[in-house]
Design an enzyme around this catalytic site. Sequence first.
Site, PDB file in Angstrom:
ATOM      1  N   ASP A   1      -3.509  -7.300  -5.736  1.00  0.00           N
ATOM      2  CA  ASP A   1      -4.273  -7.251  -5.283  1.00  0.00           C
ATOM      3  C   ASP A   1      -4.152  -8.323  -3.362  1.00  0.00           C
ATOM      4  O   ASP A   1      -4.597  -9.025  -3.497  1.00  0.00           O
ATOM      5  CB  ASP A   1      -5.519  -7.686  -6.187  1.00  0.00           C
ATOM      6  CG  ASP A   1      -7.263  -7.787  -5.134  1.00  0.00           C
ATOM      7  OD1 ASP A   1      -6.898  -7.731  -4.012  1.00  0.00           O
ATOM      8  OD2 ASP A   1      -8.001  -8.580  -6.331  1.00  0.00           O
TER       9      ASP A   1
ATOM     10  N   TYR B   1     -14.595  -1.860   9.042  1.00  0.00           N
ATOM     11  CA  TYR B   1     -13.738  -0.726   9.207  1.00  0.00           C
ATOM     12  C   TYR B   1     -12.989  -0.574  10.284  1.00  0.00           C
ATOM     13  O   TYR B   1     -11.933  -1.086  10.794  1.00  0.00           O
ATOM     14  CB  TYR B   1     -13.734   0.607   8.731  1.00  0.00           C
ATOM     15  CG  TYR B   1     -12.119   1.050   8.799  1.00  0.00           C
ATOM     16  CD1 TYR B   1     -11.155   0.948   7.707  1.00  0.00           C
ATOM     17  CD2 TYR B   1     -12.461   1.996   9.811  1.00  0.00           C
ATOM     18  CE1 TYR B   1      -9.876   1.832   7.886  1.00  0.00           C
ATOM     19  CE2 TYR B   1     -10.997   3.158  10.168  1.00  0.00           C
ATOM     20  CZ  TYR B   1     -10.351   2.884   8.997  1.00  0.00           C
ATOM     21  OH  TYR B   1      -8.492   3.479   9.099  1.00  0.00           O
ATOM     22  N   ALA B   2     -13.663  -0.444  11.120  1.00  0.00           N
ATOM     23  CA  ALA B   2     -13.448  -0.841  13.323  1.00  0.00           C
ATOM     24  C   ALA B   2     -13.464  -1.857  13.504  1.00  0.00           C
ATOM     25  O   ALA B   2     -12.330  -2.562  14.178  1.00  0.00           O
ATOM     26  CB  ALA B   2     -15.286  -0.343  13.628  1.00  0.00           C
ATOM     27  N   ALA B   3     -14.311  -2.860  13.281  1.00  0.00           N
ATOM     28  CA  ALA B   3     -13.586  -4.340  13.317  1.00  0.00           C
ATOM     29  C   ALA B   3     -12.665  -4.680  12.586  1.00  0.00           C
ATOM     30  O   ALA B   3     -11.633  -5.817  13.800  1.00  0.00           O
ATOM     31  CB  ALA B   3     -14.406  -5.626  13.287  1.00  0.00           C
TER      32      ALA B   3
ATOM     33  N   GLY C   1       1.202  -0.986   0.114  1.00  0.00           N
ATOM     34  CA  GLY C   1      -0.027   0.431   0.038  1.00  0.00           C
ATOM     35  C   GLY C   1       1.175   1.561   0.043  1.00  0.00           C
ATOM     36  O   GLY C   1       0.412   2.172   0.209  1.00  0.00           O
ATOM     37  N   GLY C   2       1.890   1.231  -0.179  1.00  0.00           N
ATOM     38  CA  GLY C   2       3.372   1.953  -0.291  1.00  0.00           C
ATOM     39  C   GLY C   2       3.196   2.960  -1.662  1.00  0.00           C
ATOM     40  O   GLY C   2       3.820   3.859  -1.865  1.00  0.00           O
ATOM     41  N   SER C   3       1.988   2.895  -2.613  1.00  0.00           N
ATOM     42  CA  SER C   3       1.860   4.041  -3.563  1.00  0.00           C
ATOM     43  C   SER C   3       1.519   5.401  -3.691  1.00  0.00           C
ATOM     44  O   SER C   3       1.195   6.289  -4.933  1.00  0.00           O
ATOM     45  CB  SER C   3       0.987   3.280  -5.108  1.00  0.00           C
ATOM     46  OG  SER C   3      -0.184   2.968  -4.635  1.00  0.00           O
TER      47      SER C   3
ATOM     48  N   SER D   1      -5.348   2.133  13.215  1.00  0.00           N
ATOM     49  CA  SER D   1      -5.968   3.224  13.375  1.00  0.00           C
ATOM     50  C   SER D   1      -6.655   3.797  13.954  1.00  0.00           C
ATOM     51  O   SER D   1      -7.076   2.889  15.494  1.00  0.00           O
ATOM     52  CB  SER D   1      -7.523   3.210  12.267  1.00  0.00           C
ATOM     53  OG  SER D   1      -8.189   4.208  11.759  1.00  0.00           O
TER      54      SER D   1
ATOM     55  N   LYS E   1      -9.334  -2.931  11.846  1.00  0.00           N
ATOM     56  CA  LYS E   1      -8.746  -2.370  12.520  1.00  0.00           C
ATOM     57  C   LYS E   1      -8.311  -2.701  13.965  1.00  0.00           C
ATOM     58  O   LYS E   1      -7.310  -2.789  14.702  1.00  0.00           O
ATOM     59  CB  LYS E   1      -9.157  -0.678  12.690  1.00  0.00           C
ATOM     60  CG  LYS E   1      -8.885  -0.101  11.039  1.00  0.00           C
ATOM     61  CD  LYS E   1      -7.596  -0.626  10.308  1.00  0.00           C
ATOM     62  CE  LYS E   1      -7.517   0.346   8.859  1.00  0.00           C
ATOM     63  NZ  LYS E   1      -6.377   0.043   7.896  1.00  0.00           N
TER      64      LYS E   1
END
Length: 246
Positions: A66, A152-154, A17-19, A139, A156
């Site tokens: 992916d 998202y919450a679960a 995810g470094g793009s 996060s 993270k």
Amino acid sequence: MSVNDTDFTGHNVLVVGGSSGIGNGIAQAFRARGANVHVWGTRASAADYAGDEGSDLTGIGYTQVDCGSVESILSAPAPFETIDVLVHSQGAVLYKRQEFQPEGWDKVMAVNVGSVMHISQRFHDALAAAKGNVIVISSIGAFRATMGNPAYAASKAAAVNLVRALAQAWAADGIRVNGIAPSLVDTKMTKVTMDHEHRRERALAKIPLGRFGSVEDMAGVAVFLASPLAAYVCGQTLVVDGGMTL
């Protein structure tokens, strides 16, 4: 403390995810300190990011992967024989209550927590050979509810505990595993807040330091965690939020 503590000359760094965004800032921070840096991103080539705000792939290797697909993760070519630093900055979030549906839930969970496990396990031996570091970007959403984004919450929260579990399991192999939990940083993933004045001002009012975090703030913490300065830090997720969760 020595200037050499943050010299990564000759070290091999893979940023998933470094793009763009936080991951790109971390990738460039390690490159600036002498590291050989490779990133995984979602587009076909590095050229496809040309002109994008928050994306600079100068001097960095690139592979399309992916992260929502285990097959893609396992079939991607290894960028290095050994890895000194593996950074997980891949992330997915879906709005308009898409995460309440099976397809949305599964997609976010696969990227935000499943891929962290699968990629880390794939490169375990390469990390062990270098006595390397794994850094997982989660996060502050890991520690509180995020309205409208249950996956998202679960995911993270799961990533924070995965950091603990992998740190405990792999410490004997010489691998340190830690994480960073940012608050709002102005990237393409946070545009839903940053591009709306009311939401932006409401969020800013909750931050004691009086400003949003920057990509550079997060990159500095990543460099610290991978350096000898953090040699005894193991299994921790550092909250980097300007005091927002106090």
